[in-house]
Design a protein around this motif. Structure first.
Motif, PDB file in Angstrom:
ATOM      1  N   LYS A 182      -7.545  13.289   4.950  1.00 45.88           N
ATOM      2  CA  LYS A 182      -6.680  14.449   5.174  1.00 45.88           C
ATOM      3  C   LYS A 182      -5.980  14.884   3.884  1.00 45.88           C
ATOM      4  O   LYS A 182      -5.857  16.077   3.611  1.00 45.88           O
ATOM      5  CB  LYS A 182      -5.637  14.110   6.243  1.00 45.88           C
ATOM      6  CG  LYS A 182      -4.652  15.212   6.526  1.00 45.88           C
ATOM      7  CD  LYS A 182      -3.639  14.787   7.567  1.00 45.88           C
ATOM      8  CE  LYS A 182      -2.576  15.844   7.736  1.00 45.88           C
ATOM      9  NZ  LYS A 182      -1.493  15.402   8.602  1.00 45.88           N
ATOM     10  N   ASN A 183      -5.553  13.920   3.077  1.00 43.48           N
ATOM     11  CA  ASN A 183      -4.803  14.223   1.854  1.00 43.48           C
ATOM     12  C   ASN A 183      -5.670  14.274   0.596  1.00 43.48           C
ATOM     13  O   ASN A 183      -5.156  14.506  -0.493  1.00 43.48           O
ATOM     14  CB  ASN A 183      -3.679  13.195   1.677  1.00 43.48           C
ATOM     15  CG  ASN A 183      -2.613  13.369   2.722  1.00 43.48           C
ATOM     16  OD1 ASN A 183      -1.776  14.249   2.611  1.00 43.48           O
ATOM     17  ND2 ASN A 183      -2.654  12.550   3.760  1.00 43.48           N
ATOM     18  N   LYS A 184      -6.954  14.047   0.772  1.00 46.92           N
ATOM     19  CA  LYS A 184      -7.909  14.095  -0.339  1.00 46.92           C
ATOM     20  C   LYS A 184      -7.456  13.248  -1.532  1.00 46.92           C
ATOM     21  O   LYS A 184      -7.561  13.637  -2.694  1.00 46.92           O
ATOM     22  CB  LYS A 184      -8.144  15.526  -0.794  1.00 46.92           C
ATOM     23  CG  LYS A 184      -8.528  16.475   0.327  1.00 46.92           C
ATOM     24  CD  LYS A 184      -9.938  16.963   0.175  1.00 46.92           C
ATOM     25  CE  LYS A 184     -10.303  18.009   1.199  1.00 46.92           C
ATOM     26  NZ  LYS A 184     -10.574  17.518   2.510  1.00 46.92           N
ATOM     27  N   THR A 185      -6.943  12.069  -1.217  1.00 42.13           N
ATOM     28  CA  THR A 185      -6.502  11.119  -2.240  1.00 42.13           C
ATOM     29  C   THR A 185      -6.648   9.706  -1.688  1.00 42.13           C
ATOM     30  O   THR A 185      -6.815   9.518  -0.484  1.00 42.13           O
ATOM     31  CB  THR A 185      -5.052  11.391  -2.679  1.00 42.13           C
ATOM     32  OG1 THR A 185      -4.750  10.574  -3.811  1.00 42.13           O
ATOM     33  CG2 THR A 185      -4.054  11.116  -1.575  1.00 42.13           C
ATOM     34  N   THR A 186      -6.584   8.759  -2.567  1.00 45.81           N
ATOM     35  CA  THR A 186      -6.702   7.362  -2.169  1.00 45.81           C
ATOM     36  C   THR A 186      -5.330   6.705  -2.209  1.00 45.81           C
ATOM     37  O   THR A 186      -4.584   6.922  -3.172  1.00 45.81           O
ATOM     38  CB  THR A 186      -7.640   6.615  -3.154  1.00 45.81           C
ATOM     39  OG1 THR A 186      -8.822   7.379  -3.313  1.00 45.81           O
ATOM     40  CG2 THR A 186      -7.985   5.248  -2.642  1.00 45.81           C
TER      41      THR A 186
ATOM     42  N   ALA B 264      -6.475   4.493  10.383  1.00 44.72           N
ATOM     43  CA  ALA B 264      -5.440   5.494  10.105  1.00 44.72           C
ATOM     44  C   ALA B 264      -5.288   5.707   8.598  1.00 44.72           C
ATOM     45  O   ALA B 264      -5.053   6.832   8.144  1.00 44.72           O
ATOM     46  CB  ALA B 264      -4.110   5.062  10.715  1.00 44.72           C
ATOM     47  N   LEU B 265      -5.469   4.648   7.826  1.00 42.69           N
ATOM     48  CA  LEU B 265      -5.393   4.758   6.373  1.00 42.69           C
ATOM     49  C   LEU B 265      -6.533   5.627   5.836  1.00 42.69           C
ATOM     50  O   LEU B 265      -6.314   6.502   4.994  1.00 42.69           O
ATOM     51  CB  LEU B 265      -5.454   3.352   5.760  1.00 42.69           C
ATOM     52  CG  LEU B 265      -4.940   3.173   4.352  1.00 42.69           C
ATOM     53  CD1 LEU B 265      -3.489   3.581   4.220  1.00 42.69           C
ATOM     54  CD2 LEU B 265      -5.122   1.726   3.927  1.00 42.69           C
ATOM     55  N   TYR B 266      -7.737   5.419   6.362  1.00 40.93           N
ATOM     56  CA  TYR B 266      -8.879   6.248   5.963  1.00 40.93           C
ATOM     57  C   TYR B 266      -8.659   7.709   6.369  1.00 40.93           C
ATOM     58  O   TYR B 266      -8.961   8.630   5.608  1.00 40.93           O
ATOM     59  CB  TYR B 266     -10.181   5.741   6.582  1.00 40.93           C
ATOM     60  CG  TYR B 266     -10.684   4.441   6.003  1.00 40.93           C
ATOM     61  CD1 TYR B 266     -10.582   4.155   4.637  1.00 40.93           C
ATOM     62  CD2 TYR B 266     -11.279   3.482   6.816  1.00 40.93           C
ATOM     63  CE1 TYR B 266     -11.053   2.967   4.109  1.00 40.93           C
ATOM     64  CE2 TYR B 266     -11.755   2.281   6.290  1.00 40.93           C
ATOM     65  CZ  TYR B 266     -11.639   2.030   4.937  1.00 40.93           C
ATOM     66  OH  TYR B 266     -12.102   0.853   4.426  1.00 40.93           O
ATOM     67  N   GLU B 267      -8.144   7.929   7.569  1.00 42.04           N
ATOM     68  CA  GLU B 267      -7.865   9.292   8.021  1.00 42.04           C
ATOM     69  C   GLU B 267      -6.849   9.973   7.108  1.00 42.04           C
ATOM     70  O   GLU B 267      -6.997  11.140   6.753  1.00 42.04           O
ATOM     71  CB  GLU B 267      -7.359   9.287   9.471  1.00 42.04           C
ATOM     72  CG  GLU B 267      -8.435   8.979  10.483  1.00 42.04           C
ATOM     73  CD  GLU B 267      -7.886   8.868  11.906  1.00 42.04           C
ATOM     74  OE1 GLU B 267      -6.726   9.283  12.163  1.00 42.04           O
ATOM     75  OE2 GLU B 267      -8.626   8.352  12.768  1.00 42.04           O
TER      76      GLU B 267
ATOM     77  N   ILE C 151       0.865  -1.170   0.000  1.00 41.98           N
ATOM     78  CA  ILE C 151       0.000   0.000   0.000  1.00 41.98           C
ATOM     79  C   ILE C 151       0.905   1.224   0.000  1.00 41.98           C
ATOM     80  O   ILE C 151       1.800   1.338   0.840  1.00 41.98           O
ATOM     81  CB  ILE C 151      -0.933   0.003   1.222  1.00 41.98           C
ATOM     82  CG1 ILE C 151      -1.874  -1.195   1.146  1.00 41.98           C
ATOM     83  CG2 ILE C 151      -1.713   1.310   1.304  1.00 41.98           C
ATOM     84  CD1 ILE C 151      -2.745  -1.399   2.357  1.00 41.98           C
ATOM     85  N   VAL C 152       0.662   2.106  -0.962  1.00 41.05           N
ATOM     86  CA  VAL C 152       1.482   3.302  -1.110  1.00 41.05           C
ATOM     87  C   VAL C 152       0.635   4.508  -0.747  1.00 41.05           C
ATOM     88  O   VAL C 152      -0.390   4.769  -1.358  1.00 41.05           O
ATOM     89  CB  VAL C 152       2.008   3.442  -2.558  1.00 41.05           C
ATOM     90  CG1 VAL C 152       2.884   4.676  -2.687  1.00 41.05           C
ATOM     91  CG2 VAL C 152       2.747   2.183  -2.990  1.00 41.05           C
ATOM     92  N   LYS C 153       1.072   5.203   0.303  1.00 40.03           N
ATOM     93  CA  LYS C 153       0.385   6.439   0.691  1.00 40.03           C
ATOM     94  C   LYS C 153       1.425   7.546   0.718  1.00 40.03           C
ATOM     95  O   LYS C 153       2.269   7.616   1.584  1.00 40.03           O
ATOM     96  CB  LYS C 153      -0.367   6.302   2.014  1.00 40.03           C
ATOM     97  CG  LYS C 153       0.408   5.772   3.172  1.00 40.03           C
ATOM     98  CD  LYS C 153      -0.461   5.692   4.416  1.00 40.03           C
ATOM     99  CE  LYS C 153       0.365   6.031   5.628  1.00 40.03           C
ATOM    100  NZ  LYS C 153      -0.371   6.082   6.837  1.00 40.03           N
TER     101      LYS C 153
END
Length: 120
Positions: free
Chosen positions: A53-57, A46-49, A29-31
């Motif tokens: 917060k970053n307005k991206t998936t 935390a991934l959803y947050e 998973i790349v965030k």
């Protein structure tokens, strides 16, 4: 005896994985600049947050061939056949990585890879 393996997009509970002795080949998973191996250590909340917060998936990337080999090798060495389920080939190269790992293990005749044609 046949061994069932799936990439981590199968979204099966730990209970089901243990009950049916299913092994997992984790995708990544790349965030942003951070890349994490998919699995129990991922905090989904935390991934959803982070996504909100970053307005991206977050993106995913296929597992490494080394990871796939390491998951499959013990069963190939035991002479077992493997059925491996993968995320849709239209969405990821995961299925190709698993097939290449089978080739590297000289086990194409022992590994059947099934394209789930789904994301989960």
């Amino acid at each position: 005896m046949i061994k069932i393996i799936s990439d981590s997009t199968c979204d099966l509970s730990q209970e089901v994985l243990e009950r049916y002795d299913i092994d997992i080949i984790p995708l990544h998973i790349v965030k942003g600049d951070e890349e994490l191996e998919d699995g129990p250590q991922i905090d989904i909340h935390a991934l959803y947050e982070w996504a909100d917060k970053n307005k991206t998936t977050p993106k995913t990337s296929a597992p490494s061939i080394e990871t796939a080999i390491n998951v499959m090798r013990p069963y190939i060495d035991e002479g077992r056949e493997i059925i491996c389920f993968s995320i849709s080939s239209e969405m990821s190269t995961s299925i190709n990585v698993i097939r290449m790992a089978a080739e590297e293990l000289d086990a194409e005749d022992k590994v059947t890879v099934i394209d789930s044609r789904n994301l989960s």
